[in-house]
Design a protein around this motif. Structure first.
Motif, short mmCIF file in Angstrom:
data_model
loop_
_atom_site.label_atom_id
_atom_site.label_comp_id
_atom_site.label_asym_id
_atom_site.label_seq_id
_atom_site.Cartn_x
_atom_site.Cartn_y
_atom_site.Cartn_z
N VAL A 202 8.67 2.10 -9.64
CA VAL A 202 9.54 1.40 -10.75
C VAL A 202 10.85 1.00 -10.18
CG1 VAL A 202 10.77 1.52 -12.94
CG2 VAL A 202 8.42 2.65 -12.78
N TYR A 203 11.47 1.82 -9.27
CA TYR A 203 12.83 1.61 -8.75
C TYR A 203 12.50 0.34 -7.69
CZ TYR A 203 16.54 1.81 -5.14
OH TYR A 203 17.47 1.53 -4.36
N MET A 204 11.51 0.41 -6.88
CA MET A 204 11.17 -0.88 -6.07
C MET A 204 11.04 -2.05 -6.75
SD MET A 204 11.47 0.38 -2.89
CE MET A 204 10.58 -0.72 -1.70
N TRP A 205 10.20 -2.02 -7.90
CA TRP A 205 9.78 -3.27 -8.74
C TRP A 205 11.21 -3.89 -9.32
CZ3 TRP A 205 5.34 -0.07 -11.48
CH2 TRP A 205 4.37 -0.04 -10.48
N GLY A 209 12.98 -7.32 -8.36
CA GLY A 209 12.59 -8.49 -9.61
C GLY A 209 11.09 -8.61 -9.44
N VAL A 210 10.11 -7.55 -9.42
CA VAL A 210 8.84 -7.68 -9.55
C VAL A 210 8.60 -7.23 -11.07
CG1 VAL A 210 6.78 -6.76 -9.17
CG2 VAL A 210 8.37 -7.32 -7.32
N ASP A 211 8.22 -8.22 -11.80
CA ASP A 211 7.85 -8.07 -13.26
C ASP A 211 6.45 -7.25 -13.48
OD1 ASP A 211 8.04 -7.87 -16.07
OD2 ASP A 211 8.55 -10.02 -16.42
N TYR A 212 6.74 -5.93 -13.53
CA TYR A 212 5.33 -5.18 -13.59
C TYR A 212 4.85 -5.11 -15.11
CZ TYR A 212 8.07 -1.37 -15.27
OH TYR A 212 9.13 -0.50 -15.84
N ILE A 213 5.63 -5.31 -16.03
CA ILE A 213 5.13 -5.42 -17.29
C ILE A 213 4.61 -6.78 -17.68
CG2 ILE A 213 6.20 -5.33 -19.68
CD1 ILE A 213 7.05 -2.97 -18.21
N ILE A 607 -5.24 -5.48 4.65
CA ILE A 607 -5.60 -6.86 4.70
C ILE A 607 -5.75 -7.38 3.13
CG2 ILE A 607 -7.02 -8.48 5.71
CD1 ILE A 607 -5.39 -6.95 7.78
N VAL A 608 -6.35 -6.82 2.46
CA VAL A 608 -6.70 -7.49 1.20
C VAL A 608 -5.53 -7.13 -0.01
CG1 VAL A 608 -8.50 -7.55 -0.69
CG2 VAL A 608 -9.15 -7.49 1.83
N ASP A 609 -5.34 -5.86 -0.07
CA ASP A 609 -4.52 -5.49 -1.16
C ASP A 609 -3.08 -5.75 -0.94
OD1 ASP A 609 -6.48 -4.38 -2.64
OD2 ASP A 609 -6.34 -2.34 -2.23
N TYR A 610 -2.59 -5.44 0.52
CA TYR A 610 -1.30 -5.59 0.79
C TYR A 610 -1.07 -7.12 1.45
CZ TYR A 610 -1.05 -0.38 0.78
OH TYR A 610 -1.12 0.39 0.53
N GLU A 679 3.57 -6.20 -6.06
CA GLU A 679 4.10 -7.30 -5.47
C GLU A 679 3.19 -8.41 -5.34
OE1 GLU A 679 6.60 -8.24 -1.29
OE2 GLU A 679 5.02 -6.90 -1.16
N VAL A 680 2.05 -8.23 -4.60
CA VAL A 680 1.16 -9.08 -4.51
C VAL A 680 0.29 -9.70 -5.58
CG1 VAL A 680 -1.27 -9.47 -3.45
CG2 VAL A 680 0.60 -8.15 -2.13
N ALA A 681 0.40 -8.98 -6.50
CA ALA A 681 -0.26 -9.24 -7.85
C ALA A 681 0.79 -10.24 -8.69
CB ALA A 681 -0.57 -8.33 -8.91
N TYR A 682 1.98 -9.78 -8.63
CA TYR A 682 3.22 -10.76 -9.32
C TYR A 682 3.27 -12.02 -8.66
CZ TYR A 682 7.42 -12.19 -11.23
OH TYR A 682 8.48 -12.51 -11.93
N ILE A 683 3.04 -12.17 -7.10
CA ILE A 683 3.02 -13.33 -6.44
C ILE A 683 2.08 -14.15 -6.81
CG2 ILE A 683 2.84 -14.30 -4.17
CD1 ILE A 683 4.23 -11.87 -2.85
N GLN A 684 0.78 -13.65 -7.04
CA GLN A 684 -0.40 -14.40 -7.44
C GLN A 684 -0.27 -15.05 -8.68
OE1 GLN A 684 -3.38 -11.38 -6.81
NE2 GLN A 684 -3.77 -12.15 -4.49
#
Length: 692
Positions: A202-205, A209-213, A607-610, A679-684
């Motif tokens: 949560v600290y890293m997000w 500025g990664v909106d995990y919510i 390769i895939v997840d990160y 991070e990858v999910a938020y970019i997508q």
């Protein structure tokens, strides 16, 4: 620093406008989804507004400091009859972005106006009031309490390490897993460590500025603990856990002493009740879990909702939050196993002999857990269930992908069924080729059978002079469907038919003996027809295999399912080893399977997840778009640590990794995975919304 922060705020505001445009363009009638989208927008606006307020305070503080310094200088200059520089310096300050603050004020005004249009019916005053009351900063008091708890934890760890050397026999029993109480402390300790790593994620997000919510579709209206709140909670639990462990070890130590003075005499007296400490630890853990569900936070509701979705995995659409929860469950398989053995430890009554780990009676009671068939089957189910859920999720995602894809790969029959308007232009040419070849076969064979009506196929009612038409035979090959291989089959059949025609013309032009020619021609035509059919079926089979392969192996879901299938295989055969798990026959195939499964999982993680090791990345081995660009060393650390931690976790599935504390490695790896995967999910998600 001011301009960098301002540019980051502008980027966040651009993303907020994208979300707002998608929200206003959404015509969905689902009230729940509409409410979730509205809550997400409000939370994003509050987050941006808080950053604007902090930067504005920073700007005003520095401007005020500069004014005071200049005024102080003017007073000193007036005494010395020097020229005043206040006006000149202020003009220079006002010419900078930090001095006039117009860019920040414009972003604030645009945010307030957009917020008012979305949620306040255009009332700017109401929007300003709501945004001003929404500040949710990390309080200094919470951070101070976290620092205090970390100090207490460090002190307790030092005392525990010191006390471990007082009685090495008890210490080694505990560390090697020979003490049954190790399962109790390992299970609870692993859950606390998981809490620490969740706070780290949560600290890293939040910092990046990664909106995990938004990504996990949580409800922002409910209380969302900050990373400081999570750290504070984990610190409290850690202090209580270490105090319990410390007292438990001291009671066992003083139980071996016959007499003592002062505090030692108290420990000797209380050592008979040492079994109460593991019981109190488990009871406190259960109370804490119940309280987490009772509290009005998004985490308790989120966990309950996801648990119900995971129970219906194959029968409903899979979202990222489902994958995320199932992955976390798969990382806690060792915790579930430790909980099972802890239940056995209390259920058999072996905990009553906890004060003496060398007790033969306590060891005999706990040994019933290892020999019980029910316990072994339950343990196997706990190991396989999380990976099985992920395997079924991958299969479900593959099915949904094929259904929703615009051009899904299908078999020949599916193409005909789904797309009836297909091109049959090649079919007449195919019929002519087959008809021509069949006519030549019948013409060649008729010379040998003209004297026998039974063999010549005479039919008095037939229009062709009493002979059966080749069209009758052609009706038996009407099975040919219009698929991807039709064109190539038609060309090939035409070439074979041309070969037959050339052969016939050559036979006609060449003088041969009358009684030999028909037999030779008939044999050649039959061989050509057989070659034609074999070639046709070979091409048709190859096309079917290719189309079926495209349906079965859909990227990335089928390949991800294969990964979990290998994990299930390693877990199953590791839980059912032979009597001698170190035998050469067993290790010769099990260890390569273990290595292949782990390497495949490591490849998939990086390769895939990160999505690292991209060719167009500015930094070596990384990707082009980085949210943690200020902490690039974290990416390299994860690249190196991931395979090590992954091998240690997979080792826990094998007969060679039975110690419960191996779960710590997987919890650490999963914490790093959560940071980069989110991070990858938020970019997508941002790319998808921009494309929409």
């Amino acid at each position: 620093a001011y301009e960098k922060t301002l540019s980051s705020i502008c980027g966040l505001f651009d993303n907020f406008k994208l979300l707002a445009d998608a929200y206003t363009a959404d015509d969905s009638r689902d009230r729940r989804l509409k409410k979730v989208a509205e809550s997400t927008l409000k939370r994003s606006a509050n987050h941006i507004y808080n950053k604007i307020v902090k930067l504005e305070d920073f700007r005003k503080l520095n401007r005020t400091a500069a004014i005071k310094i200049l005024k102080k200088y003017d007073k000193i200059a007036a005494r010395r009859a020097a020229t005043s520089c206040f006006e000149v310096c202020m003009d220079k300050i006002n010419a900078t972005k930090m001095g006039h603050g117009k860019g920040l004020a414009e972003v604030k005004d645009h945010l307030t106006l957009l917020y008012a249009e979305l949620f306040c019916d255009g009332e700017l005053e109401e929007a300003n009031l709501k945004l001003a009351l929404s500040k949710n900063d990390v309080s200094i008091e919470v951070l101070q309490s976290v620092a205090l708890k970390l100090g207490i934890i460090a002190t307790l760890v030092v005392f525990i390490i010191r006390n471990q050397f007082l009685d090495p026999d008890i210490s080694m029993l505990f560390l090697l897993g020979g003490d049954p109480s190790a399962f109790v402390y390992a299970a609870v300790g692993a859950l606390i460590i998981y809490r620490w790593f969740w706070g780290f994620a949560v600290y890293m997000w939040d910092k990046a500025g990664v909106d995990y919510i938004l990504v996990l579709s949580l409800d922002p209206n409910k209380h969302m603990p900050t990373y400081a709140d999570i750290y504070s909670d984990a610190g409290t639990l850690s202090v209580l856990f270490l105090i319990n462990f410390q007292i438990f070890h001291l009671l066992r130590y003083y139980h071996t002493r016959q007499s003592g003075e002062g505090l030692a005499d108290v420990f000797i007296y209380l050592s008979e009740y040492a079994y109460a400490l593991p019981v109190a630890l488990v009871a406190g853990t259960l109370m804490r879990v119940v309280c987490s569900y009772v509290q009005p936070t998004s985490y308790g509701v989120f966990s309950t909702y996801i648990a119900s979705r995971l129970a219906r995995t194959p029968f409903m659409k899979v979202f990222l939050r489902d994958n995320f929860a199932a992955n976390i469950l798969s990382s806690l398989t060792k915790v579930w196993a430790a909980m099972l053995y802890s239940g056995c430890y209390f259920g058999t009554g072996a905990f009553l002999h906890a004060v003496n780990p060398d007790s033969a009676e306590g060891a005999a009671l706990f040994a019933q857990c290892g020999t019980s068939k029910e316990v072994r089957m339950t343990l196997l189910a706990l190991k396989l269930l999380p990976s099985c859920i992920r395997f079924l999720q991958c299969l479900r995602q593959r099915r949904d992908f094929l259904i929703l894809s615009a051009n899904p790969p299908t078999t020949a029959s599916a193409v005909v069924a789904v797309s009836p308007a297909v091109d049959y232009s090649l079919e007449p040419r195919l019929e002519d080729a087959l008809e021509q070849s069949m006519e030549e076969v019948f013409a060649a064979s008729s010379a040998d059978t003209d004297d026998d009506p039974a063999l010549s196929g005479v039919n008095p009612s037939s229009p062709a002079g009493g002979r059966s038409s080749p069209r009758v035979m052609h009706s038996n090959i009407d099975f040919i469907e219009n698929d991807d291989c039709t064109a190539s089959m038609g060309v090939e059949m035409l070439s074979v038919a041309n070969t037959i025609s050339a052969t016939e013309s050559t036979r006609t032009a060449t003088p041969v003996v009358a009684d030999k020619a028909p037999t030779t021609t008939s044999s050649l035509s039959l061989v050509s027809l057989c070659a034609l059919c074999i070639s046709f079926y070979a091409r048709r089979s190859a096309s079917w295999v290719q189309s079926t392969w495209a349906v079965l192996w859909v990227w990335p879901h089928s390949y991800n399912a294969l990964r979990y299938f290998l994990t299930l295989t390693v877990a199953y055969f590791g839980s059912m080893p032979p009597q001698d798990p170190l035998s050469i026959e067993y290790m010769s195939w099990y260890i390569p399977l273990y290595v292949i499964s782990t390497l495949y999982s490591c490849y998939w993680d990086v390769i895939v997840d990160y999505q690292l090791f991209q060719a167009d990345a500015e930094d070596l081995f990384l990707r082009k778009n980085l949210f943690y660009h200020k902490m690039k060393g974290f990416y390299y650390f994860v690249i190196v640590a991931n395979p090590i931690l992954r091998f240690m976790w997979t080792l826990s599935y094998t007969p060679y990794g039975s110690h419960p504390f191996l779960v710590v490695f997987e919890i650490a790896r999963r914490g790093f995975w959560a940071v980069l995967r989110m991070e990858v999910a938020y970019i997508q998600e941002l790319k998808r919304r921009r494309a929409a």
